[in-house]
Enzyme design. Structure first.
Site, PDB file in Angstrom:
ATOM      1  N   GLU A  70       0.815  -1.303   0.067  1.00  0.00           N
ATOM      2  CA  GLU A  70      -0.010  -0.092   0.026  1.00  0.00           C
ATOM      3  C   GLU A  70       0.791   1.145   0.092  1.00  0.00           C
ATOM      4  OE1 GLU A  70      -3.839   1.985   2.548  1.00  0.00           O
ATOM      5  OE2 GLU A  70      -3.515  -0.013   2.255  1.00  0.00           O
ATOM      6  N   GLU A  95       4.435   5.105   3.924  1.00  0.00           N
ATOM      7  CA  GLU A  95       3.779   6.550   4.223  1.00  0.00           C
ATOM      8  C   GLU A  95       4.962   7.329   4.974  1.00  0.00           C
ATOM      9  OE1 GLU A  95       2.005   9.651   4.669  1.00  0.00           O
ATOM     10  OE2 GLU A  95       0.917   7.816   3.975  1.00  0.00           O
ATOM     11  N   ASP A 122       9.548   7.389   1.702  1.00  0.00           N
ATOM     12  CA  ASP A 122       9.314   7.791   0.403  1.00  0.00           C
ATOM     13  C   ASP A 122       9.108   6.166  -0.209  1.00  0.00           C
ATOM     14  OD1 ASP A 122       9.454   8.162  -2.454  1.00  0.00           O
ATOM     15  OD2 ASP A 122      10.398  10.035  -2.193  1.00  0.00           O
ATOM     16  N   ASP A 144      -2.495  12.132  -3.086  1.00  0.00           N
ATOM     17  CA  ASP A 144      -2.415  13.519  -3.430  1.00  0.00           C
ATOM     18  C   ASP A 144      -2.764  14.005  -5.085  1.00  0.00           C
ATOM     19  OD1 ASP A 144      -1.928  16.433  -3.707  1.00  0.00           O
ATOM     20  OD2 ASP A 144      -0.404  16.261  -1.853  1.00  0.00           O
ATOM     21  N   LYS A 148      -2.973  21.603  -9.742  1.00  0.00           N
ATOM     22  CA  LYS A 148      -2.598  22.467 -10.932  1.00  0.00           C
ATOM     23  C   LYS A 148      -1.896  21.776 -11.882  1.00  0.00           C
ATOM     24  CE  LYS A 148      -2.124  26.036  -7.271  1.00  0.00           C
ATOM     25  NZ  LYS A 148      -1.290  27.315  -6.827  1.00  0.00           N
ATOM     26  N   ASP A 180     -11.199  10.486  -5.684  1.00  0.00           N
ATOM     27  CA  ASP A 180     -12.739  11.050  -5.729  1.00  0.00           C
ATOM     28  C   ASP A 180     -12.376  12.361  -6.609  1.00  0.00           C
ATOM     29  OD1 ASP A 180     -10.969  12.445  -3.726  1.00  0.00           O
ATOM     30  OD2 ASP A 180     -12.334  13.744  -3.384  1.00  0.00           O
ATOM     31  N   ARG A 219     -10.521   7.315   5.836  1.00  0.00           N
ATOM     32  CA  ARG A 219     -11.241   8.770   6.414  1.00  0.00           C
ATOM     33  C   ARG A 219     -11.020   9.937   5.261  1.00  0.00           C
ATOM     34  NH1 ARG A 219      -7.461   9.933  11.222  1.00  0.00           N
ATOM     35  NH2 ARG A 219      -7.781   7.677  11.411  1.00  0.00           N
ATOM     36  N   TYR A 220     -10.204   9.699   4.254  1.00  0.00           N
ATOM     37  CA  TYR A 220     -10.256  10.326   3.014  1.00  0.00           C
ATOM     38  C   TYR A 220     -11.501  10.163   2.380  1.00  0.00           C
ATOM     39  CZ  TYR A 220      -5.372  11.231   4.404  1.00  0.00           C
ATOM     40  OH  TYR A 220      -4.180  11.623   4.947  1.00  0.00           O
ATOM     41  N   GLU A 221     -11.998   9.105   2.074  1.00  0.00           N
ATOM     42  CA  GLU A 221     -13.130   8.663   1.264  1.00  0.00           C
ATOM     43  C   GLU A 221     -14.389   9.445   1.937  1.00  0.00           C
ATOM     44  OE1 GLU A 221     -13.933   5.550  -1.194  1.00  0.00           O
ATOM     45  OE2 GLU A 221     -15.517   4.825   0.132  1.00  0.00           O
TER      46      GLU A 221
END
Length: 239
Positions: A70, A95, A122, A144, A148, A180, A219-221
Site C-alpha cells: 500500500e 507512508e 518515500d 495527493d 494544478k 475522488d 477517512r479521506y473517502e
C-alpha cells in the site's frame, strides 16, 4: 557535475508532500521508537543499503506468503482492515507523513496485527530495492491529486513511479487506484491504458463506480462523500 545528495548519502529526490504535522503524543513517540523499528523492512534506506541491492522478502515474512503493497496509507484504516481479513498475506505499507505513521502504529498495537511491515518514508526508496516480480497486489488510495496542471508531474501515476512499481509486480498482479478527483481519474486512465504492461479490468460502469467487495472506507473517502465528491475505483492487472 556531482549529483546533490541527502544526509544519508542518497541522490537527491524532490519530495513535495508533508512529512510532519502536530507534535506527537508520548505514546506515539514510543511507538515510533520501538514498534516501528520492529516492523520496518531492513535494507530500504540508503544508509543501510547504498548499493541498492534487492531486499529479501523472506526476511520480512519467513513463510513465503503473498506480499501486498500500500503506497501512502494515510491513517492506515484500509491497511489494518486488509491485514485483519487476510492473515495469510504480508502487507508492506509506505507512508512518509510521520503523524500518520504514529497514529497507525498505535492502532495496530491495540488490534494486535502482526502481518504488516512499515516503511516510514518515500515509496520510491522501497521500490528501488523490491525484487522483480515480488508483489502480488498494490494499492494507491486517494493520492495527493496535485490539481494544478504544472504540478501533474508530481502525481504518482507517472512513469517515474509506475515503472518501478511495474517491475516489482508479479505477472497477473492487481493494482488498485481509488480517487475522488475526476481529473485524476482521467489522468490515471490516460497513462495506465497507454502502457503495454497493464490492462484496465473495467467492463461496465459499476466496475469503477462501486467499491471493491473487500473495500474498507478510509477517512479521506469519508471526507470526500461528506463534501459530495464521487469516489472512483480503478483496477488494473499487470500483464
Amino acid at each position: 557535475m556531482t549529483e546533490p545528495t541527502r544526509e544519508d548519502g542518497a541522490p537527491w529526490r524532490n519530495f513535495y508532500g508533508r512529512r510532519h504535522g502536530k507534535t506527537l503524543r508520548s505514546g506515539q513517540k514510543q511507538h515510533m521508537q520501538t514498534t516501528l523499528q520492529e516492523i520496518a523492512p531492513r535494507g530500504v534506506t540508503w544508509a543501510e543499503n547504498p548499493a541498492r541491492a534487492a531486499i529479501d522478502p523472506g526476511a520480512l515474512f519467513a513463510d513465503g506468503r503473498p506480499l501486498w503493497l500500500e503506497i501512502g496509507f494515510g491513517g492506515g484504516e484500509h491497511m489494518l482492515a486488509q491485514a485483519a481479513a487476510n492473515r495469510d498475506v504480508g502487507i508492506i505499507g509506505c507512508e512518509p507523513y510521520v503523524n500518520g505513521v504514529a497514529m497507525f502504529l498505535s492502532q495496530m498495537a491495540r488490534e494486535e496485527i502482526d502481518n504488516i511491515r512499515v516503511h516510514a518514508g518515500d515509496a520510491r526508496d522501497l521500490l528501488d530495492v523490491l525484487p522483480e516480480a515480488s508483489i502480488d497486489r498494490a494499492f494507491l488510495l486517494y493520492p495527493d491529486p496535485w490539481p494544478k496542471k504544472r504540478h501533474h508531474r508530481r502525481r504518482f501515476v507517472n512513469p517515474e513511479f509506475v515503472d518501478p512499481l511495474a517491475r516489482a509486480l508479479k505477472p497477473g498482479a492487481i493494482f488498485r487506484v481509488a480517487t475522488d478527483i475526476p481529473d485524476y481519474v482521467r489522468h490515471t486512465l490516460e497513462h495506465m491504458c497507454a502502457r503495454p504492461d497493464f490492462e484496465w479490468l473495467a467492463e461496465r460502469p459499476a466496475d469503477w463506480r462501486e467499491p471493491w467487495a473487500d473495500w474498507h472506507r478510509t477517512r479521506y473517502e469519508a471526507k470526500a462523500i461528506r463534501e459530495e465528491r464521487t469516489p472512483h475505483y480503478l483496477t488494473f492487472r499487470r500483464l
